[in-house]
Design a protein around this motif. Structure first.
Motif, PDB file in Angstrom:
ATOM      1  N   TYR A  12      -4.426  49.878 -78.723  1.00  0.00           N
ATOM      2  CA  TYR A  12      -5.752  50.259 -79.219  1.00  0.00           C
ATOM      3  C   TYR A  12      -6.741  49.768 -78.177  1.00  0.00           C
ATOM      4  O   TYR A  12      -6.417  48.887 -77.356  1.00  0.00           O
ATOM      5  N   LYS A  15     -11.285  45.248 -78.198  1.00  0.00           N
ATOM      6  CA  LYS A  15     -12.707  44.871 -78.128  1.00  0.00           C
ATOM      7  C   LYS A  15     -12.863  43.404 -77.731  1.00  0.00           C
ATOM      8  O   LYS A  15     -13.845  43.013 -77.124  1.00  0.00           O
ATOM      9  N   GLN A  68     -20.652  44.305 -72.753  1.00  0.00           N
ATOM     10  CA  GLN A  68     -19.343  44.297 -73.433  1.00  0.00           C
ATOM     11  C   GLN A  68     -18.528  43.110 -72.902  1.00  0.00           C
ATOM     12  O   GLN A  68     -18.330  42.955 -71.698  1.00  0.00           O
ATOM     13  N   GLN A  70     -15.484  42.384 -72.910  1.00  0.00           N
ATOM     14  CA  GLN A  70     -14.182  42.587 -72.252  1.00  0.00           C
ATOM     15  C   GLN A  70     -14.302  42.328 -70.744  1.00  0.00           C
ATOM     16  O   GLN A  70     -13.339  41.882 -70.109  1.00  0.00           O
ATOM     17  N   TYR A 137      -8.773  59.694 -63.732  1.00  0.00           N
ATOM     18  CA  TYR A 137      -8.536  59.533 -65.171  1.00  0.00           C
ATOM     19  C   TYR A 137      -7.062  59.710 -65.531  1.00  0.00           C
ATOM     20  O   TYR A 137      -6.592  59.127 -66.503  1.00  0.00           O
ATOM     21  N   CYS A 155      -8.545  48.064 -72.508  1.00  0.00           N
ATOM     22  CA  CYS A 155      -9.669  48.838 -73.023  1.00  0.00           C
ATOM     23  C   CYS A 155     -10.173  49.733 -71.896  1.00  0.00           C
ATOM     24  O   CYS A 155     -10.718  49.238 -70.905  1.00  0.00           O
ATOM     25  N   PRO A 156      -9.983  51.045 -72.045  1.00  0.00           N
ATOM     26  CA  PRO A 156     -10.577  51.961 -71.064  1.00  0.00           C
ATOM     27  C   PRO A 156     -12.083  51.960 -71.320  1.00  0.00           C
ATOM     28  O   PRO A 156     -12.497  51.899 -72.480  1.00  0.00           O
ATOM     29  N   GLU A 158     -16.090  53.495 -70.366  1.00  0.00           N
ATOM     30  CA  GLU A 158     -17.098  54.311 -69.692  1.00  0.00           C
ATOM     31  C   GLU A 158     -18.495  53.768 -69.959  1.00  0.00           C
ATOM     32  O   GLU A 158     -19.476  54.326 -69.476  1.00  0.00           O
ATOM     33  N   VAL A 180     -14.354  55.308 -63.718  1.00  0.00           N
ATOM     34  CA  VAL A 180     -14.046  54.715 -65.017  1.00  0.00           C
ATOM     35  C   VAL A 180     -13.470  53.322 -64.756  1.00  0.00           C
ATOM     36  O   VAL A 180     -13.008  53.052 -63.642  1.00  0.00           O
ATOM     37  N   LYS A 198      -5.374  54.157 -86.990  1.00  0.00           N
ATOM     38  CA  LYS A 198      -5.744  55.118 -85.940  1.00  0.00           C
ATOM     39  C   LYS A 198      -6.380  56.358 -86.554  1.00  0.00           C
ATOM     40  O   LYS A 198      -5.916  56.860 -87.570  1.00  0.00           O
TER      41      LYS A 198
HETATM   42  C1  LIG Z   1     -12.660  57.186 -70.981  1.00  0.00           C
HETATM   43  C2  LIG Z   1     -12.858  56.242 -72.116  1.00  0.00           C
HETATM   44  C3  LIG Z   1     -13.980  55.442 -72.174  1.00  0.00           C
HETATM   45  C4  LIG Z   1     -14.132  54.498 -73.196  1.00  0.00           C
HETATM   46  N1  LIG Z   1     -15.192  53.618 -73.143  1.00  0.00           N
HETATM   47  C5  LIG Z   1     -15.197  52.565 -73.994  1.00  0.00           C
HETATM   48  C6  LIG Z   1     -16.126  51.504 -73.840  1.00  0.00           C
HETATM   49  O1  LIG Z   1     -16.975  51.495 -72.932  1.00  0.00           O
HETATM   50  N2  LIG Z   1     -16.058  50.461 -74.699  1.00  0.00           N
HETATM   51  C7  LIG Z   1     -15.131  50.412 -75.714  1.00  0.00           C
HETATM   52  O2  LIG Z   1     -15.101  49.422 -76.441  1.00  0.00           O
HETATM   53  N3  LIG Z   1     -14.229  51.410 -75.891  1.00  0.00           N
HETATM   54  C8  LIG Z   1     -14.236  52.467 -75.053  1.00  0.00           C
HETATM   55  N4  LIG Z   1     -13.285  53.453 -75.197  1.00  0.00           N
HETATM   56  C9  LIG Z   1     -12.314  53.362 -76.282  1.00  0.00           C
HETATM   57  C10 LIG Z   1     -12.358  54.533 -77.273  1.00  0.00           C
HETATM   58  O3  LIG Z   1     -13.454  54.394 -78.123  1.00  0.00           O
HETATM   59  C11 LIG Z   1     -11.025  54.558 -78.031  1.00  0.00           C
HETATM   60  O4  LIG Z   1      -9.988  54.794 -77.112  1.00  0.00           O
HETATM   61  C12 LIG Z   1     -10.997  55.630 -79.131  1.00  0.00           C
HETATM   62  O5  LIG Z   1     -11.934  55.357 -80.117  1.00  0.00           O
HETATM   63  C13 LIG Z   1      -9.620  55.761 -79.758  1.00  0.00           C
HETATM   64  O6  LIG Z   1      -9.198  54.515 -80.284  1.00  0.00           O
HETATM   65  P1  LIG Z   1      -7.904  53.732 -79.780  1.00  0.00           P
HETATM   66  O7  LIG Z   1      -7.865  53.855 -78.292  1.00  0.00           O
HETATM   67  O8  LIG Z   1      -8.161  52.317 -80.220  1.00  0.00           O
HETATM   68  O9  LIG Z   1      -6.717  54.337 -80.418  1.00  0.00           O
HETATM   69  C14 LIG Z   1     -13.164  54.418 -74.213  1.00  0.00           C
HETATM   70  C15 LIG Z   1     -12.037  55.257 -74.159  1.00  0.00           C
HETATM   71  C16 LIG Z   1     -11.871  56.139 -73.128  1.00  0.00           C
HETATM   72  C17 LIG Z   1     -10.605  56.953 -73.061  1.00  0.00           C
END
Ligand SMILES: Cc1cc2nc3c(=O)[nH]c(=O)nc-3n(C[C@H](O)[C@H](O)[C@H](O)COP(=O)(O)O)c2cc1C
Length: 210
Positions: A12, A15, A68, A70, A137, A155-156, A158, A180, A198
């Motif tokens: 996931y 955070k 953030q 992280q 990506y 944590c990915p 953007e 990214v 999820k």
């Molecule tokens: C390209 C990308 C950018 C994201 N940017 C952020 C971010 O800046 N901060 C964050 O807390 N989560 C970020 N997320 C997490 C997404 O919100 C999360 O992947 C989505 O809600 C699905 O939840 P899960 O990955 O926990 O299953 C990002 C995800 C992706 C793929």
């Protein structure tokens, strides 16, 4: 043994990282290899990655990342920086790599060069940048899955100011820009997000069959 789908359910977007846990150098090497082995259009890999350990720099980057946590708390911060344009000399050096690795002559690879010239290099600068970012990506996606397989959290992200990142990391001078980022480490026990179910589109809404 866990399946690939188990891995994806386990992961996931973390955070809150445990600030006391570090990714081992062996595992980090595996993750970096997953990035290295990622597929890219024509195999051009139009990006570099930057691993940021420096605490002061991370503190500064956090201020440009919606604060953030992280960014400062994860074991690793990795920036995917894509090339802003693909030059002829970049393609030539790639052709040399192929020739050397596979025992071929660069003259025999001119067909590939022609294809890159007539597609990617024909794009306007903005579209070329977008194309390169898309390739980065794919590497990000691969890394997320590889990390989940090792039960390493990610944590990915953007949520940051790319222009500030470019400035602080001196990327523009090198023909690069931040596409990214990803933070990597181990989840904090009290990161409540790990307990959330999820949310995904149903297969009916996601998948079309013709
Ligand atoms: C390209 C990308 C950018 C994201 N940017 C952020 C971010 O800046 N901060 C964050 O807390 N989560 C970020 N997320 C997490 C997404 O919100 C999360 O992947 C989505 O809600 C699905 O939840 P899960 O990955 O926990 O299953 C990002 C995800 C992706 C793929």
């Amino acid at each position: 043994m866990s399946t690939y789908i188990d891995d994806l359910n386990w992961r996931y977007a973390t955070k809150k990282f445990d600030i006391n846990k570090e990714v081992s150098s062996k595992d980090l090497q595996t993750l970096l290899e997953a990035i290295q082995l990622t597929a890219s259009s024509y195999g051009l890999q139009p990006y570099e990655i930057i691993i940021i350990k420096d605490a002061a720099l991370r503190e500064e980057l956090k201020a440009h990342s919606w604060n953030q946590t992280q960014i400062t708390d994860a074991s690793e911060v990795i920036v995917f920086a894509n090339k802003t344009h693909i030059t002829s000399s970049y393609v030539d050096s790639y052709l040399q790599d192929i020739a050397q690795t596979r025992g071929l002559k660069t003259e025999d690879l001119q067909g590939l060069k022609g294809m890159v010239e007539s597609t990617i290099m024909k794009l306007n600068p903005e579209d070329q940048n977008t194309w390169a970012a898309k390739q980065a990506y794919i590497a990000l996606g691969n890394l997320l899955s590889a990390a989940a397989n090792l039960r390493i959290d990610t944590c990915p992200m953007e949520g940051f100011d790319a222009a500030k990142y470019d400035q602080l990391l001196n990327l523009k001078e090198r023909g690069l820009t931040t596409a990214v980022i990803v933070t990597i480490g181990y989840r904090s026990e009290d990161d409540q997000t790990q307990f959330a179910a999820k949310v995904r589109k149903s297969k009916e809404d996601l998948i079309n069959k013709l």
